[in-house]
Design a protein around this motif. Structure first.
Motif, short mmCIF file in Angstrom:
data_model
loop_
_atom_site.label_atom_id
_atom_site.label_comp_id
_atom_site.label_asym_id
_atom_site.label_seq_id
_atom_site.Cartn_x
_atom_site.Cartn_y
_atom_site.Cartn_z
N SER A 1 -7.41 7.32 -6.55
CA SER A 1 -6.29 7.13 -7.46
C SER A 1 -6.39 5.75 -8.09
O SER A 1 -6.46 4.74 -7.37
CB SER A 1 -4.95 7.28 -6.73
N SER B 1 -5.54 11.16 -3.33
CA SER B 1 -4.89 11.66 -4.54
C SER B 1 -3.41 11.28 -4.53
O SER B 1 -2.66 11.72 -3.66
CB SER B 1 -5.02 13.18 -4.64
N VAL C 1 -5.29 10.19 -10.96
CA VAL C 1 -6.21 10.68 -9.94
C VAL C 1 -7.55 11.00 -10.60
O VAL C 1 -7.60 11.72 -11.60
CB VAL C 1 -5.65 11.93 -9.23
#
Length: 221
Positions: free
Chosen positions: A21, A74, A42
């Motif tokens: 991320s 994520s 992400v």
């Protein structure tokens, strides 16, 4: 990359096997972006560059710059389930060896004998094996990251580099209780450190951990 209409496309690349991320914080002059800034994006594993966002000029004398950081996992906007129970990352018959929070973060330290086998506290995929890294607590932060199915990852820190180096490799799936390294106690850092982290809105944050110790559940204050 500059497009034919003058807009600026920002791309990211992830050649790893796990998602990351990115926290992107642009500084725009006479430009705008269609998404609120700063933005958390992400980036999935892929060999090709992935479009992150586009900066659109509002006038002829525009300019831009940006800073970014990336964190394993994520970003979902949700805090992970902290009720998950973790095994102790080592075997002990000594009830006095209990986890203690090292600071205001949820980072736990254990005072262990040197070369104690370090075990996976939860199953997952080995995301990183790093030796000789520096951080705020140690000179040589020898560590292993294990990525979990819920997007969190555990950090096993202060391992012995010689005994731990060839035990696991990045991409390997490990089971709970499997040996992943050995504690590397030294005079400057006598503790084994353990934490569980996830990608929050702007950076990676630690979460409280509940350990299974014998038939007891322990969550250090």
């Amino acid at each position: 990359m500059e497009n034919t209409d003058g807009s600026i496309a920002i791309f990211g690349e992830n050649h790893d096997i796990l998602p990351y991320s990115i926290h992107l914080e642009p500084q725009l002059k006479l430009m705008h972006c269609k998404v609120p800034l700063p933005v958390r994006i992400v980036v999935l594993p892929d060999e090709k560059p992935q479009l992150l966002t586009v900066f659109i000029p509002d006038g002829p004398s525009y300019s831009y710059s940006y800073s970014y950081r990336f964190d394993l996992g994520s970003y979902s906007g949700q805090t992970p389930d902290s009720s998950v129970v973790y095994a102790l990352p080592f075997i002990t018959s000594n009830d006095s060896i209990v986890p203690k929070r090292a600071d205001k973060l949820y980072i736990y330290n254990f005072l262990l004998p040197k070369y104690t086998p370090i075990l996976a506290a939860r199953g997952g995929i080995v995301a990183a094996v790093k030796f000789g890294q520096k951080n705020t607590r140690t000179i040589n932060s020898n560590l292993i990251y294990v990525y979990h199915d819920d997007g969190t990852h555990a950090c096993y820190e202060n391992l012995d580099p010689e005994k731990s180096n060839a035990i696991v490799k990045v991409g390997q799936r490990v089971k709970v209780g499997e040996t992943i390294g050995y504690f590397g106690e030294n005079k400057k850092n006598p503790y084994f450190w353990f934490s569980v982290e996830y990608p929050a809105a702007t950076n990676s944050e630690t979460i409280p951990v509940t350990f299974l110790m014998g038939n007891r559940l322990v969550r250090p204050n």
